[in-house]
Motif scaffolding. Structure first.
Motif, short mmCIF file in Angstrom:
data_model
loop_
_atom_site.label_atom_id
_atom_site.label_comp_id
_atom_site.label_asym_id
_atom_site.label_seq_id
_atom_site.Cartn_x
_atom_site.Cartn_y
_atom_site.Cartn_z
N UNK A 68 0.82 -1.27 -0.20
CA UNK A 68 -0.11 0.11 0.29
C UNK A 68 0.91 1.14 -0.04
N UNK A 69 0.61 2.28 -0.89
CA UNK A 69 0.86 3.56 -0.93
C UNK A 69 1.26 4.31 0.66
N UNK A 70 0.11 4.75 1.51
CA UNK A 70 -0.38 5.43 2.08
C UNK A 70 -0.14 4.58 3.73
N UNK A 71 0.16 4.82 4.40
CA UNK A 71 -0.15 4.24 5.78
C UNK A 71 -0.14 5.24 6.37
N UNK A 72 -1.50 4.91 8.04
CA UNK A 72 -0.62 5.85 9.26
C UNK A 72 -0.14 5.43 10.32
N UNK A 73 -0.62 6.11 11.27
CA UNK A 73 0.67 6.24 12.52
C UNK A 73 0.14 4.41 13.14
N UNK A 74 -0.93 4.30 13.86
CA UNK A 74 -0.86 3.19 14.31
C UNK A 74 -2.58 3.95 14.84
N UNK A 75 -2.64 2.79 15.68
CA UNK A 75 -3.74 2.63 17.20
C UNK A 75 -3.92 0.95 17.99
#
Length: 124
Positions: free
Chosen positions: A111-118
């Motif tokens: 995937x090209x974009x990722x969040x920081x996580x929870x």
């Protein structure tokens, strides 16, 4: 600028439920997914949803987790029920402009974009 922001993580007892959210700004993505990574383990796919509504789940969460997307809010959700201690992990949202059939749904990390996580913690 593409940005993914996860929320909704927390601590819950086994058998409980949580709903994770991922607010996507900047663009409309063709494929979005949820991934997780437990300490000392590799990141793994949980579920993914295409812009056409098709979904795919990892065997370990089938029947317990549901992925959905509110297109008006450009927000991705993961409804998690019957949580188990082995679901404990950092959960990440990911997005791509390619359709899920091209990306590989949750079966790949391409995937090209990722969040920081929870963080999700399930106690027994």
């Amino acid at each position: 600028q593409a940005q993914l922001v996860e929320s909704g993580g927390g601590s819950v007892q086994a058998g409980g439920s949580l709903r994770l959210s991922c607010a996507a700004s900047g663009y409309t993505y063709s494929c979005m997914g949820w991934f997780r990574q437990a300490p000392g383990k590799e990141r793994e796919g949980v579920a993914a949803i295409d812009i056409d509504g098709s979904t795919s789940y990892a065997d370990s969460v089938k029947g317990r987790f549901t992925i959905s997307k509110d297109n008006a809010k450009n927000t991705l959700y993961l409804h998690m029920n019957s949580l188990k201690p082995e679901d404990t992990a950092m959960y990440y949202c990911a997005a791509d402009f390619l359709k899920c059939v091209m990306v590989g749904y949750q079966r790949t990390l391409n995937y090209q974009y990722w969040g920081q996580g929870t963080q999700v913690t399930v106690s027994s």
